[in-house]
Motif scaffolding. Sequence first.
Motif, PDB file in Angstrom:
ATOM      1  N   ILE A 150      36.020  20.052 -40.631  1.00 40.07           N
ATOM      2  CA  ILE A 150      36.150  19.081 -41.773  1.00 40.07           C
ATOM      3  C   ILE A 150      37.542  18.985 -41.996  1.00 40.07           C
ATOM      4  O   ILE A 150      37.946  17.860 -42.390  1.00 40.07           O
ATOM      5  CB  ILE A 150      35.283  19.723 -42.944  1.00 40.07           C
ATOM      6  CG1 ILE A 150      33.920  19.646 -42.941  1.00 40.07           C
ATOM      7  CG2 ILE A 150      35.656  18.925 -44.358  1.00 40.07           C
ATOM      8  CD1 ILE A 150      33.031  20.425 -43.787  1.00 40.07           C
ATOM      9  N   ALA A 151      38.417  20.141 -42.100  1.00 39.60           N
ATOM     10  CA  ALA A 151      39.952  19.798 -42.210  1.00 39.60           C
ATOM     11  C   ALA A 151      40.572  19.047 -41.255  1.00 39.60           C
ATOM     12  O   ALA A 151      41.044  18.263 -41.691  1.00 39.60           O
ATOM     13  CB  ALA A 151      40.590  21.255 -42.305  1.00 39.60           C
ATOM     14  N   MET A 152      40.064  19.279 -40.110  1.00 39.03           N
ATOM     15  CA  MET A 152      40.487  18.341 -38.785  1.00 39.03           C
ATOM     16  C   MET A 152      40.236  16.946 -38.882  1.00 39.03           C
ATOM     17  O   MET A 152      40.997  15.943 -38.962  1.00 39.03           O
ATOM     18  CB  MET A 152      39.955  19.044 -37.378  1.00 39.03           C
ATOM     19  CG  MET A 152      40.543  18.126 -36.560  1.00 39.03           C
ATOM     20  SD  MET A 152      39.527  18.871 -34.759  1.00 39.03           S
ATOM     21  CE  MET A 152      38.161  17.565 -34.968  1.00 39.03           C
ATOM     22  N   LEU A 153      38.882  16.451 -39.573  1.00 37.91           N
ATOM     23  CA  LEU A 153      38.442  15.434 -39.713  1.00 37.91           C
ATOM     24  C   LEU A 153      39.090  14.569 -40.833  1.00 37.91           C
ATOM     25  O   LEU A 153      39.548  13.479 -40.949  1.00 37.91           O
ATOM     26  CB  LEU A 153      37.231  15.383 -39.827  1.00 37.91           C
ATOM     27  CG  LEU A 153      36.235  15.609 -38.593  1.00 37.91           C
ATOM     28  CD1 LEU A 153      34.774  15.692 -38.768  1.00 37.91           C
ATOM     29  CD2 LEU A 153      36.209  14.745 -37.474  1.00 37.91           C
ATOM     30  N   LYS A 154      39.306  15.530 -41.899  1.00 33.26           N
ATOM     31  CA  LYS A 154      40.027  14.765 -42.931  1.00 33.26           C
ATOM     32  C   LYS A 154      41.422  14.673 -42.667  1.00 33.26           C
ATOM     33  O   LYS A 154      42.154  13.597 -43.273  1.00 33.26           O
ATOM     34  CB  LYS A 154      39.813  15.614 -44.155  1.00 33.26           C
ATOM     35  CG  LYS A 154      38.557  15.662 -44.770  1.00 33.26           C
ATOM     36  CD  LYS A 154      38.383  16.461 -46.124  1.00 33.26           C
ATOM     37  CE  LYS A 154      37.073  16.548 -46.772  1.00 33.26           C
ATOM     38  NZ  LYS A 154      36.984  17.222 -48.217  1.00 33.26           N
ATOM     39  N   ALA A 155      42.043  15.210 -41.950  1.00 33.79           N
ATOM     40  CA  ALA A 155      43.589  15.113 -41.631  1.00 33.79           C
ATOM     41  C   ALA A 155      43.711  13.860 -40.736  1.00 33.79           C
ATOM     42  O   ALA A 155      44.986  13.374 -40.657  1.00 33.79           O
ATOM     43  CB  ALA A 155      43.974  16.131 -40.906  1.00 33.79           C
ATOM     44  N   ALA A 156      42.789  13.146 -40.251  1.00 26.50           N
ATOM     45  CA  ALA A 156      42.742  12.412 -39.160  1.00 26.50           C
ATOM     46  C   ALA A 156      41.401  11.367 -39.357  1.00 26.50           C
ATOM     47  O   ALA A 156      40.696  11.237 -38.469  1.00 26.50           O
ATOM     48  CB  ALA A 156      42.859  12.530 -37.848  1.00 26.50           C
ATOM     49  N   PRO A 157      41.367  10.566 -40.560  1.00 30.77           N
ATOM     50  CA  PRO A 157      40.234   9.597 -40.776  1.00 30.77           C
ATOM     51  C   PRO A 157      40.281   8.570 -39.722  1.00 30.77           C
ATOM     52  O   PRO A 157      41.281   7.999 -39.434  1.00 30.77           O
ATOM     53  CB  PRO A 157      40.573   9.265 -42.410  1.00 30.77           C
ATOM     54  CG  PRO A 157      41.982   9.487 -42.363  1.00 30.77           C
ATOM     55  CD  PRO A 157      42.495  10.633 -41.558  1.00 30.77           C
TER      56      PRO A 157
END
Length: 331
Positions: A150-157
């Motif tokens: 989730i953190a990875m996805l939120k960092a690169a929307p």
Amino acid sequence: MSNPKLSRRDLIKWGLAAAPCSLVQPVFAQAVLPKGPITLVVPFAAGGATDVVSRLVAQKLSERIAHSVVVENVAGGGGAIGAAKVAKAAADGSVLLMGTVATHAINPLSTPPAPYDAQRDFAPISLVATVPNVLLVSASVKAQNVRELIAMLKAAPGKFSYGSSGVGTPPHLSGELFKSMAGVDIGHIPYKGGGPAMTDLVGGHIPILFDVLTGAASHIRAGSARALAVTTSKRSASFPDIPTLAEAGVPGFETYTWNAIFGPSKLPQPLVDLLSTELQAVVAQQDVQAKLKDLSATPVGSTSEALASMVKTELDKWGTVIKSIGGLKRD
């Protein structure tokens, strides 16, 4: 074996008021069952997980009620054609349906709608089993758990996408629910089945995949796909080390594929009660439980009332998800 609830009027009707208790169940069963064989319609092609479960249940139910139960595959329309056939069948118990989340939640909510009403046109009998979906990532994804993902996805929307077995399938909608509840922006890549999607995940062509656990199990065991979480509220008995999405970072998340027996809407209540009781007994058998668990399914066996309540809950849940993505349009 427990008996259906019989009033004295029922016993008199069937001429059993003076019969020994040991004779009531088999005689009553034959009195309320249809004269000919029972056809269990499987609304998908032969060989799939639903077909395998259906043939197991049909065999065991036939043995318990001493009455022929045969499987008929009526594929097409994502399960809608077979389900519609049962909805329009005679309400005498001669035709039943092995329903799924597709026939009783997703299809009725799709565009165009299914040719039946999931609640009004069927008599719920018993939930047989549930099967988790699973969140998988490819070897190239560095995230080792759901929170890191989730953190990875939120960092690169908008940078990442997930695959599924197709538009409107339970894995697709599991992915959409994940996007909504986790607050992430990821695209969807639909495939023509779980097999091609898994091939692209293993090959590194897509980073994330939602799949049915039954189909993904061999890849998880082989280490070619990394499972981060299952989608059910409890862990899968076949993969107890894989956490649920709810405990891994998305509280309240729960989706699953399921198999349940339905009849036409006006099926007589004594027959519904009898079949529900016998199906619960079938699912409780040790060999049936073992086979279902081999398929990564969780054996259930439920009352008709519990199944009716679940269908309503599924319609409410998936209605919200499908509305959020602007409906489902199938080719």
